[in-house]
Write an enzyme that holds these catalytic residues in place. Structure first.
Site, PDB file in Angstrom:
ATOM      1  CE1 TYR A  17      -3.832  -1.931  -0.345  1.00 53.38           C
ATOM      2  CE2 TYR A  17      -2.655  -3.442   1.212  1.00 53.38           C
ATOM      3  CZ  TYR A  17      -3.851  -3.237   0.264  1.00 53.38           C
ATOM      4  OH  TYR A  17      -4.651  -4.216   0.095  1.00 53.38           O
ATOM      5  CB  VAL A  71      -8.702   2.187  -1.810  1.00 54.09           C
ATOM      6  CG1 VAL A  71      -9.564   1.000  -1.255  1.00 54.09           C
ATOM      7  CG2 VAL A  71      -7.319   1.623  -2.782  1.00 54.09           C
ATOM      8  CG  HIS A 104     -14.203  -2.338  -1.184  1.00 56.95           C
ATOM      9  ND1 HIS A 104     -14.025  -3.032  -2.292  1.00 56.95           N
ATOM     10  CD2 HIS A 104     -15.154  -2.939  -0.511  1.00 56.95           C
ATOM     11  CE1 HIS A 104     -14.917  -3.869  -2.509  1.00 56.95           C
ATOM     12  NE2 HIS A 104     -15.832  -4.082  -1.443  1.00 56.95           N
ATOM     13  CB  CYS A 130      -4.995   2.683  15.846  1.00 56.71           C
ATOM     14  SG  CYS A 130      -4.370   1.780  17.251  1.00 56.71           S
ATOM     15  CB  CYS A 136      -7.290   3.378  20.276  1.00 57.15           C
ATOM     16  SG  CYS A 136      -6.774   4.312  19.093  1.00 57.15           S
TER      17      CYS A 136
HETATM   18  P1  OAD Z   1     -12.204  -5.171 -11.657  1.00 61.34           P
HETATM   19  O1  OAD Z   1     -10.700  -4.940 -11.950  1.00 61.34           O
HETATM   20  O2  OAD Z   1     -12.791  -6.320 -11.060  1.00 61.34           O
HETATM   21  O3  OAD Z   1     -12.966  -4.689 -12.565  1.00 61.34           O
HETATM   22  C1  OAD Z   1     -13.095  -3.622 -13.424  1.00 61.34           C
HETATM   23  C2  OAD Z   1     -14.254  -3.340 -14.290  1.00 61.34           C
HETATM   24  O4  OAD Z   1     -13.965  -2.190 -15.099  1.00 61.34           O
HETATM   25  C3  OAD Z   1     -14.279  -4.440 -15.583  1.00 61.34           C
HETATM   26  O5  OAD Z   1     -15.265  -5.021 -15.580  1.00 61.34           O
HETATM   27  C4  OAD Z   1     -13.716  -3.610 -16.714  1.00 61.34           C
HETATM   28  O6  OAD Z   1     -14.158  -4.206 -17.900  1.00 61.34           O
HETATM   29  C5  OAD Z   1     -14.057  -2.307 -16.449  1.00 61.34           C
HETATM   30  N1  OAD Z   1     -13.494  -1.232 -17.203  1.00 61.34           N
HETATM   31  C6  OAD Z   1     -12.378  -0.852 -17.423  1.00 61.34           C
HETATM   32  N2  OAD Z   1     -12.050   0.072 -17.892  1.00 61.34           N
HETATM   33  C7  OAD Z   1     -13.272   0.695 -17.945  1.00 61.34           C
HETATM   34  C8  OAD Z   1     -13.661   2.022 -18.588  1.00 61.34           C
HETATM   35  N3  OAD Z   1     -12.733   3.015 -19.219  1.00 61.34           N
HETATM   36  N4  OAD Z   1     -14.791   2.493 -18.637  1.00 61.34           N
HETATM   37  C9  OAD Z   1     -15.682   1.588 -17.956  1.00 61.34           C
HETATM   38  N5  OAD Z   1     -15.342   0.246 -17.266  1.00 61.34           N
HETATM   39  C10 OAD Z   1     -14.139  -0.055 -17.580  1.00 61.34           C
HETATM   40  O7  OAD Z   1     -12.445  -4.205 -10.298  1.00 61.34           O
HETATM   41  P2  OAD Z   1     -13.729  -3.952  -9.444  1.00 61.34           P
HETATM   42  O8  OAD Z   1     -14.888  -4.423  -9.638  1.00 61.34           O
HETATM   43  O9  OAD Z   1     -13.569  -2.753  -8.817  1.00 61.34           O
HETATM   44  O10 OAD Z   1     -11.295  -5.026  -3.447  1.00 61.34           O
HETATM   45  O11 OAD Z   1     -13.177  -4.899  -8.235  1.00 61.34           O
HETATM   46  C11 OAD Z   1     -13.746  -5.129  -6.916  1.00 61.34           C
HETATM   47  C12 OAD Z   1     -13.029  -5.148  -6.006  1.00 61.34           C
HETATM   48  O12 OAD Z   1     -12.105  -6.326  -6.116  1.00 61.34           O
HETATM   49  C13 OAD Z   1     -11.951  -4.191  -5.546  1.00 61.34           C
HETATM   50  O13 OAD Z   1     -12.612  -2.942  -4.884  1.00 61.34           O
HETATM   51  C14 OAD Z   1     -10.848  -4.535  -4.744  1.00 61.34           C
HETATM   52  C15 OAD Z   1     -10.598  -6.005  -5.451  1.00 61.34           C
HETATM   53  O14 OAD Z   1     -10.309  -7.163  -4.923  1.00 61.34           O
HETATM   54  C16 OAD Z   1     -10.331  -4.673  -2.295  1.00 61.34           C
HETATM   55  O15 OAD Z   1      -9.228  -4.565  -2.532  1.00 61.34           O
HETATM   56  C17 OAD Z   1     -10.833  -4.876  -1.235  1.00 61.34           C
END
Ligand code: OAD
Length: 235
Positions: free
Chosen positions: A57, A95, A111, A119, A122
């Site tokens: 991170y 995030v 998320h 922390c 606390c």
């Molecule tokens: P993903 O990487 O799973 O999916 C991203 C989506 O965005 C895909 O369906 C792409 O087709 C689409 N995409 C890419 N470029 C785009 C654009 N320019 N316009 C529109 N769509 C586009 O990401 P998330 O769905 O956000 O959690 O993933 C969900 C969670 O999985 C995240 O929050 C993260 C991860 O594990 C944590 O880390 C807690």
């Protein structure tokens, strides 16, 4: 302009930040193809090797600090400023802080946020864009070694869920932007909104796994498709 929708919920995922130059998670060059979720995004990984998780991170934080919002984020600002709904809320899985940088309002980071640290001793949450290390001391309770990025890891509860549930049950337009729809519970939000009578619409580059729950599919980059959609709503 017809005041068709009183309450709007906008769910966003990594795809809305893609045109700001940020990697999504599941694309070929995505974060989860370069790192194992089990090493950097589970509570077990953090307990096993907190410094390794902090490093991941710490590396990501400056990149997200520099990133700038794109036309999709600005389209939401315009919608929130001009559309006469009672409430337009953003529920984001991201995030990064691009919604804030674009001037969006009513943002729920379910998320967590890259620029927040919690922390585990606390419960104090503070903001920083600086590196954080496993042996750092909490500025509030002064206990060492209990700081964790305020990011929801697999195995932890999501933030703001009660509030989000109420928003979903009361919305009449649900927009899902740039999310693959594979990570629950966010992937199930469309179902709740639809069951409660909302019109559902998704913006993505491709067909998603919960595609059948959407009334309308708008395929293409959100930086192009969302401004057009907002323009239509504002006529
Ligand atoms: P993903 O990487 O799973 O999916 C991203 C989506 O965005 C895909 O369906 C792409 O087709 C689409 N995409 C890419 N470029 C785009 C654009 N320019 N316009 C529109 N769509 C586009 O990401 P998330 O769905 O956000 O959690 O993933 C969900 C969670 O999985 C995240 O929050 C993260 C991860 O594990 C944590 O880390 C807690």
């Amino acid at each position: 302009m017809t005041e068709k929708y009183k309450n709007i919920v906008i769910l966003t995922g990594a795809g809305i930040s893609a045109e700001s130059g940020l990697s999504t998670f599941r694309a070929e060059n995505g974060l989860w193809n370069k790192h194992r979720v089990e090493d950097v995004a589970t509570i077990e990984a953090f307990e096993r090797n907190p410094e390794y998780v902090h490093d991941f991170y710490n590396e990501l934080r400056p990149e997200l600090y520099k990133a700038q919002p794109n036309p999709a984020h600005s389209a939401i600002t315009l919608l929130q400023d001009k559309y006469p709904a009672d409430k337009i809320s953003i529920v984001t899985q991201n995030v990064d802080t691009l919604h804030e940088k674009a001037g969006n309002k009513n943002i729920y980071h379910i998320h967590g946020q890259i620029n927040q640290i919690v922390c585990l001793n606390c419960g104090h949450i503070f903001e920083t864009w600086n590196d954080v290390h496993a042996d750092d001391v909490c500025p509030h309770c002064h206990i060492q070694g209990m700081l964790k990025p305020n990011i929801v890891f697999f195995g932890e509860n999501l933030l703001y869920m009660e509030k989000v549930d109420t928003l979903l049950k009361n919305c009449n337009l649900f927009l899902s932007i740039g999310t693959s729809g594979v990570v629950y519970p966010a992937a199930g939000f469309v179902q709740i909104a639809k069951m409660c009578g909302a019109y559902t619409c998704e913006f993505n580059m491709e067909t998603t796994s919960n595609n059948y729950l959407f009334d309308r599919h708008i395929i293409g980059p959100a930086g192009t498709t969302l401004p057009k959609f907002v323009e239509e709503l504002l006529i």
